[in-house]
Design a protein around this motif. Structure first.
Motif, short mmCIF file in Angstrom:
data_model
loop_
_atom_site.label_atom_id
_atom_site.label_comp_id
_atom_site.label_asym_id
_atom_site.label_seq_id
_atom_site.Cartn_x
_atom_site.Cartn_y
_atom_site.Cartn_z
N TYR A 181 -22.19 -11.43 -31.09
CA TYR A 181 -22.16 -10.10 -30.48
C TYR A 181 -22.63 -10.20 -29.03
N GLY A 218 -23.50 -8.06 -25.62
CA GLY A 218 -23.82 -6.72 -25.17
C GLY A 218 -23.42 -6.47 -23.72
N ILE A 220 -20.11 -3.44 -27.01
CA ILE A 220 -20.51 -4.73 -27.55
C ILE A 220 -19.25 -5.43 -28.04
N LEU A 229 -30.54 -7.43 -27.17
CA LEU A 229 -29.75 -7.11 -28.36
C LEU A 229 -30.13 -8.07 -29.47
N ILE A 233 -30.61 -2.37 -30.02
CA ILE A 233 -30.70 -2.50 -28.57
C ILE A 233 -32.12 -2.11 -28.14
#
Length: 364
Positions: A92, A94, A108, A151, A160
């Motif tokens: 992931y 951010g 994201i 994150l 977050i």
């Protein structure tokens, strides 16, 4: 130039107090001088640049600081990539850097690990979001509480941690991991006393570690013993990091590599080069300053609050839940009369050398 010179002078002053030593591994390649996030998996240390950088992830040679592999996210744009995390199956990224507080395209990127490991050109799913408590999108450079650079993946959700320019706290928002468009739910906050710039959840140690800086001091924060969907209801430990004067204090990325070891990166700035560091958790003094909740008792408390432990404290402070200091003792008496306190939740802050611990307690 005058301001830069003043910062150099301040950096040499001994007034910064005792710091936590970390080990510098190497300077980083100029191609990743804007390193902003770190993640470690499959024995690979991965980073990315922030605003204006390429839409790419870079694997770092931890001995030389050079790039050993580059993977491009084909359907992504690097508006301001600020952190990266993983779970069992996905990466992931951010894209939520928001120094001006006016972005309406926060997102994201979600990439399959198998795709990343198998190709140098991959595509991502998209998680778009806005903050549930943001109504004003007026541009306010470095004067917003809706910037974010940290994150983490925890359980079935993403979290977050914001970089609050205004109040130096961090707000914590929750998002699902499935692609779609969401309103991020604010679930928690605490006083980070500085700008949070990176985060990692270490499932092997069940702790969150955050990187950041305040002025020209780099710091790390450990969150442990948390429960019930909150991150601030356990113990919050904060440590100054002893960054060499020849390297940037602007720590940006942090990731765990095993149960007790972490990597930290700093991006290039006027004071020094971008660099990669290692930090071993047992150097943070868990054993000699183990102030967990059941060593501050009773909790809930009535007339008296007692701190158990042999460590010498420099100072004790208590704040109400609005952040107002209601008690301070530089003699660090470990039996505190709270009989005159109103009922409610308080934060007990304990100071010892370069370390600060915070524990919530309830006054009945």
């Amino acid at each position: 130039m005058r301001n830069i010179l003043m910062v150099f002078v301040l950096a040499l002053l001994p007034l910064l107090g005792i710091s936590q030593d970390i080990s510098k591994l190497t300077n980083l390649s100029d191609d990743i001088a804007e390193t902003s996030g770190l993640v470690f998996f499959d024995n690979r240390l991965i980073t990315h640049n922030d605003s204006g950088g390429m839409n790419a992830l870079y694997e770092i040679n931890t001995e030389t600081g050079n790039i050993s592999r580059t993977v491009t996210i084909q359907n992504a744009t690097n508006v301001d990539w600020e952190d990266i995390c993983t779970d069992n199956d996905h990466i992931y990224i951010g894209d939520f850097g928001n120094n001006n507080g006016n972005r309406t395209n926060l997102k994201i990127y979600k990439v399959r690990k198998t795709d990343y490991l198998g190709s140098e050109q991959v595509s991502a799913e998209l998680i778009e979001f806005s903050y549930e408590d943001q109504n004003d999108f007026t541009s306010s450079p470095n004067n917003t509480n809706f910037d974010a650079e940290a994150l983490i993946s925890f359980g079935s959700d993403l979290y977050i941690f914001t970089k609050n320019w205004v109040d130096q706290r961090t707000n914590i928002y929750r998002l699902p991991k499935t692609s779609g468009s969401y309103v991020a739910e604010k679930i928690d906050d605490f006083d980070s006393e500085g700008l949070v710039t990176g985060g990692t959840f270490n499932p092997l140690a069940n702790k969150v570690v955050l990187s950041g800086y305040s002025g020209i001091r780099a710091f790390a924060i450990e969150l442990r013993g948390f429960s019930n969907g909150k991150f601030s209801n356990g113990v919050i430990d904060k440590y100054n990091l002893n960054i060499p004067l020849t390297a940037s204090f602007q720590t940006e990325g942090v990731t765990y590599s095993d149960v007790s070891s972490f990597y930290i990166s700093s991006e290039k700035n006027a004071l020094g080069s971008a660099a990669l560091y290692s930090l071993v958790s047992n150097t943070l003094g868990i054993d000699d300053f183990n102030l967990i909740q059941n060593e501050v008792y009773p909790n809930p408390a009535g007339e008296m609050l007692t701190i158990v432990g042999t460590i010498d404290l420099d100072r004790i402070e208590i704040y109400d839940y609005l952040g107002k200091k209601v008690y301070e003792d530089s003699l660090a008496n470990k039996n505190i009369d709270i009989s005159e306190f109103s009922k409610g939740v308080y934060i007990l802050k304990l100071y010892a050398g370069n370390r600060t611990s915070s524990v919530k307690f309830l006054k009945e």
